[in-house]
Write a protein that holds these residues in place. Structure first.
Motif, PDB file in Angstrom:
ATOM      1  N   LEU A   1       0.957  -1.577   0.457  1.00 10.27           N
ATOM      2  CA  LEU A   1       0.069   0.294  -0.366  1.00 10.27           C
ATOM      3  C   LEU A   1       0.488   1.188   0.439  1.00 10.27           C
ATOM      4  N   ASN A   2       1.923   1.200   0.516  1.00  9.35           N
ATOM      5  CA  ASN A   2       3.250   2.201   0.445  1.00  9.35           C
ATOM      6  C   ASN A   2       3.614   2.218  -0.729  1.00  9.35           C
ATOM      7  N   ASP A   3       4.086   1.580  -1.886  1.00  3.89           N
ATOM      8  CA  ASP A   3       4.094   1.639  -3.152  1.00  3.89           C
ATOM      9  C   ASP A   3       2.475   2.402  -3.191  1.00  3.89           C
ATOM     10  N   CYS A   4       1.412   2.057  -3.340  1.00  6.81           N
ATOM     11  CA  CYS A   4       0.109   2.491  -3.952  1.00  6.81           C
ATOM     12  C   CYS A   4       0.400   4.063  -3.329  1.00  6.81           C
ATOM     13  N   ILE A   5       0.600   4.751  -2.776  1.00  2.00           N
ATOM     14  CA  ILE A   5       1.257   5.797  -2.506  1.00  2.00           C
ATOM     15  C   ILE A   5       1.994   6.919  -3.294  1.00  2.00           C
ATOM     16  N   ARG A   6       2.271   6.591  -3.922  1.00  2.00           N
ATOM     17  CA  ARG A   6       4.051   6.568  -4.514  1.00  2.00           C
ATOM     18  C   ARG A   6       3.735   6.524  -6.331  1.00  2.00           C
ATOM     19  N   LEU A   7       2.620   5.615  -6.335  1.00  2.00           N
ATOM     20  CA  LEU A   7       2.284   5.687  -7.738  1.00  2.00           C
ATOM     21  C   LEU A   7       1.415   6.014  -7.758  1.00  2.00           C
ATOM     22  N   ASN A   8       0.235   6.903  -6.973  1.00  6.28           N
ATOM     23  CA  ASN A   8      -0.888   7.559  -6.860  1.00  6.28           C
ATOM     24  C   ASN A   8      -0.212   9.376  -7.355  1.00  6.28           C
ATOM     25  N   LEU A   9       0.892   9.244  -6.821  1.00  8.75           N
ATOM     26  CA  LEU A   9       1.151  10.664  -6.717  1.00  8.75           C
ATOM     27  C   LEU A   9       2.328  11.277  -7.888  1.00  8.75           C
ATOM     28  N   ASN A  10       2.421  10.016  -8.552  1.00  9.13           N
ATOM     29  CA  ASN A  10       3.994  10.472  -9.630  1.00  9.13           C
ATOM     30  C   ASN A  10       2.342  10.480 -10.991  1.00  9.13           C
ATOM     31  N   LEU A  11       1.770   9.304 -11.043  1.00  9.04           N
ATOM     32  CA  LEU A  11       1.232   8.966 -12.414  1.00  9.04           C
ATOM     33  C   LEU A  11       0.497   9.887 -12.949  1.00  9.04           C
ATOM     34  N   ARG A  12       0.998  10.077 -14.132  1.00  7.67           N
ATOM     35  CA  ARG A  12      -0.312  10.577 -15.378  1.00  7.67           C
ATOM     36  C   ARG A  12      -1.073  10.722 -16.124  1.00  7.67           C
ATOM     37  N   CYS A  13      -0.620   8.871 -16.996  1.00  2.10           N
ATOM     38  CA  CYS A  13      -1.504   7.783 -17.234  1.00  2.10           C
ATOM     39  C   CYS A  13      -2.880   7.567 -16.554  1.00  2.10           C
ATOM     40  N   ALA A  14      -2.923   7.169 -15.214  1.00  2.00           N
ATOM     41  CA  ALA A  14      -3.210   6.272 -14.723  1.00  2.00           C
ATOM     42  C   ALA A  14      -4.687   6.901 -15.119  1.00  2.00           C
ATOM     43  N   SER A  15      -5.925   6.272 -13.542  1.00  2.00           N
ATOM     44  CA  SER A  15      -7.285   5.883 -13.628  1.00  2.00           C
ATOM     45  C   SER A  15      -7.282   6.205 -12.104  1.00  2.00           C
ATOM     46  N   GLN A  16      -7.106   4.173 -11.246  1.00  2.00           N
ATOM     47  CA  GLN A  16      -6.550   4.176 -10.360  1.00  2.00           C
ATOM     48  C   GLN A  16      -6.011   3.293  -9.670  1.00  2.00           C
ATOM     49  N   VAL A  17      -5.259   3.076  -8.869  1.00  2.00           N
ATOM     50  CA  VAL A  17      -4.702   2.178  -8.430  1.00  2.00           C
ATOM     51  C   VAL A  17      -5.314   1.493  -7.338  1.00  2.00           C
ATOM     52  N   LEU A  18      -5.487  -0.326  -7.515  1.00  2.00           N
ATOM     53  CA  LEU A  18      -6.600  -0.812  -7.260  1.00  2.00           C
ATOM     54  C   LEU A  18      -5.473  -2.146  -6.159  1.00  2.00           C
ATOM     55  N   PHE A  19      -5.126  -2.040  -4.838  1.00  2.00           N
ATOM     56  CA  PHE A  19      -5.026  -3.074  -4.309  1.00  2.00           C
ATOM     57  C   PHE A  19      -5.787  -4.135  -4.095  1.00  2.00           C
ATOM     58  N   SER A  20      -5.020  -5.840  -4.418  1.00  2.00           N
ATOM     59  CA  SER A  20      -6.532  -6.696  -3.896  1.00  2.00           C
ATOM     60  C   SER A  20      -5.785  -7.169  -2.775  1.00  2.00           C
ATOM     61  N   LEU A  21      -7.270  -7.513  -2.731  1.00  2.00           N
ATOM     62  CA  LEU A  21      -7.429  -8.006  -1.440  1.00  2.00           C
ATOM     63  C   LEU A  21      -8.134  -9.956  -1.544  1.00  2.00           C
ATOM     64  N   ASP A  22      -8.864 -10.086  -1.944  1.00  2.00           N
ATOM     65  CA  ASP A  22      -8.938 -11.191  -2.044  1.00  2.00           C
ATOM     66  C   ASP A  22      -9.981 -11.735  -3.794  1.00  2.00           C
ATOM     67  N   ARG A  23      -9.826 -12.573  -4.007  1.00  2.00           N
ATOM     68  CA  ARG A  23     -10.802 -13.122  -5.230  1.00  2.00           C
ATOM     69  C   ARG A  23     -11.374 -14.569  -4.831  1.00  2.00           C
ATOM     70  N   PHE A  24     -12.124 -14.696  -5.496  1.00  2.00           N
ATOM     71  CA  PHE A  24     -12.990 -16.298  -5.420  1.00  2.00           C
ATOM     72  C   PHE A  24     -13.943 -16.489  -6.761  1.00  2.00           C
ATOM     73  N   GLU A  25     -14.871 -17.476  -6.269  1.00  2.00           N
ATOM     74  CA  GLU A  25     -15.507 -17.808  -7.373  1.00  2.00           C
ATOM     75  C   GLU A  25     -17.003 -17.288  -7.258  1.00  2.00           C
ATOM     76  N   ALA A  26     -17.601 -16.573  -8.029  1.00  2.00           N
ATOM     77  CA  ALA A  26     -18.825 -16.080  -7.893  1.00  2.00           C
ATOM     78  C   ALA A  26     -19.710 -16.348  -8.398  1.00  2.00           C
ATOM     79  N   ARG A  27     -20.887 -16.997  -8.999  1.00  2.00           N
ATOM     80  CA  ARG A  27     -22.270 -17.435  -9.753  1.00  2.00           C
ATOM     81  C   ARG A  27     -23.164 -16.684  -9.569  1.00  2.00           C
ATOM     82  N   HIS A  28     -23.922 -15.897  -8.263  1.00  2.00           N
ATOM     83  CA  HIS A  28     -24.766 -15.330  -7.637  1.00  2.00           C
ATOM     84  C   HIS A  28     -24.141 -13.993  -6.830  1.00  2.00           C
ATOM     85  N   PRO A  29     -24.838 -12.605  -7.138  1.00  2.00           N
ATOM     86  CA  PRO A  29     -25.087 -11.941  -6.043  1.00  2.00           C
ATOM     87  C   PRO A  29     -24.669 -11.749  -4.335  1.00  2.00           C
ATOM     88  N   ASP A  30     -25.315 -13.411  -3.600  1.00  2.00           N
ATOM     89  CA  ASP A  30     -25.074 -13.626  -2.977  1.00  2.00           C
ATOM     90  C   ASP A  30     -23.959 -14.107  -2.584  1.00  2.00           C
TER      91      ASP A  30
END
Length: 422
Positions: A64-93
């Motif tokens: 996340l400290n790297d994300c701070i640096r990326l946010n402050l320096n990048l000219r061409c970016a839109s968002q800097v996203l830090f991954s928390l988790d990924r999983f299989e999902a077939r339904h909103p529930d």
């Protein structure tokens, strides 16, 4: 079913969360379509290793400290996203059930405020707001159960931001460390008519052959975005200088000293370019007034020479090299096509007569009008201006007779063609 991330990070969601700012995890940096090659150039120049580049962004690993640096320096970016988790999902529930188990109490401060955004492509969802609601419900229920109070939520991106990416049966949840889009650099107070997004303007300059020390000429400057971005790029002045609130500031474990150190580096890395000549002209007195105000807000007014004149009367310095870039109307939102045909022909004449020795660039979303320029483009670089399919046409304007040779632009140079996953 939760997907294993053991090959990417030590755990899917590192514990305790107080160490999250120094724990390595996957980071996705997004951008507008066709800006990825220029975003990649920026990220590599910052010293990061890139694992994958796709049409709307790239992936790397960091903290996340790297994300701070990326946010402050990048000219061409839109968002800097830090991954928390990924999983299989077939339904909103499934979204709810996976997210309610995450320890949000160690991520979001008390009482806290958070927002939810999403990019959803799933057959069960015909309105992404419903997916956002399931994410919000999971977080709220978890925090209410742990703290006994309900956190505040809303659409305004002024606090912590949670982002859901859900495509087919794959879901990933991120901390959006940016909040409001980085593509707007924060200095432009008066946008003018049909303005070019700051990230797009920066990308077109990075796509050009400008060496950052020779003259940069911008007729039809409008609100001044291209000239201002050129001045900022030449002096290595970063977008983080103009913004004071990011989503990473609203997370448990945020250390303001880290941010202040990074912001201090922005000041230290600004350079002076002796003799730098950036010229911006427009026939509209209001446009020049607006451009001056925007340049003043960006701290580069003294680096830009503004002129009130027809584009063809721009006084191009007589040098061995330089760049001229012009962004004329192209009939989609402004201008009459018949009048614009004459304008484009005059642009061709202007480049032939006054820009010899330069690289000339025309940014347009109308290739039929571009034919009226009457010169052969050496490159056609693909961009989008909002939803309009555009090209940055490059012309080598030789000092001799080669510049007078008519022809059609060469084949397009795509700005990346990998499938987007975000």
């Amino acid at each position: 079913m939760r997907l294993s991330l053991t090959d990417k990070v030590e755990t899917a969601l590192p514990l305790p969360f107080m160490s999250l700012f120094t724990t390595i995890a996957p980071i996705t940096v997004t951008c507008n379509k066709r800006l990825a090659p220029y975003l990649e150039l920026e990220v590599r120049e910052m010293g990061f290793d890139i694992e994958e580049t796709f049409i709307t962004g790239l992936r790397l690993r960091g903290t996340l400290n790297d994300c701070i640096r990326l946010n402050l320096n990048l000219r061409c970016a839109s968002q800097v996203l830090f991954s928390l988790d990924r999983f299989e999902a077939r339904h909103p529930d499934d979204i709810y059930e996976n997210l309610v188990d995450l320890v949000w109490e160690d991520l979001l401060p008390e009482p806290g405020y958070f927002s939810v955004t999403s990019n959803v492509q799933h057959e069960t969802i015909n309105n992404s707001m419903y997916a956002n609601l399931r994410v919000k419900d999971a977080i709220v229920d978890r925090l209410r159960n742990k703290r006994g109070i309900r956190p505040e939520t809303g659409a305004e991106l002024r606090g912590a931001v949670i982002h859901l990416f859900w495509k087919q049966d794959y879901a990933e949840v991120f901390l959006d460390t940016s909040g409001d889009s980085l593509a707007r650099h924060g200095y432009r107070k008066i946008p003018g008519r049909a303005p070019m997004l700051e990230a797009l303007a920066a990308s077109t300059i990075l796509a050009s052959r400008w060496d950052r020390v020779s003259p940069f000429i911008n007729p039809m400057c409008g609100s001044g975005t291209l000239a201002i971005e050129a001045a900022l790029i030449a002096t290595n002045s970063r977008p983080g200088l103009f913004r004071l609130n990011y989503a990473f500031m609203h997370l448990v474990g945020y250390d303001e000293n880290v941010y202040l150190e990074e912001r201090g580096r922005l000041e230290e890395q600004i350079v002076e370019v002796p003799g730098l000549k950036i010229m911006a002209t427009d026939y509209s007195d209001q446009a020049i007034s607006n451009a001056r105000k925007n340049a003043r807000a960006a701290g580069v007014e003294d680096l830009i020479e503004f002129g009130l004149c027809d584009f063809a009367d721009t006084a191009v310095p007589d040098t061995e090299q330089g760049v001229m870039i012009i962004n004329p109307e192209y009939g989609e939102r402004l201008g009459d096509i018949r009048e614009l045909e004459t304008t484009y022909a005059r642009i061709g004449d202007f480049m032939k007569q006054k820009c010899r020795g330069y690289y000339g660039y025309v940014f347009t979303g109308n290739m039929e009008l571009a034919k009226k320029i009457g010169l052969k483009a050496s490159r056609r670089i693909e961009f989008y201006n909002s939803t309009i399919d555009c090209r940055l046409l490059e012309y080598e304007l030789y000092a001799g007779r080669k510049a007078d040779k008519p022809g059609n632009p060469e084949e397009d140079i795509p700005a990346g063609d990998a499938d987007s996953t975000l």
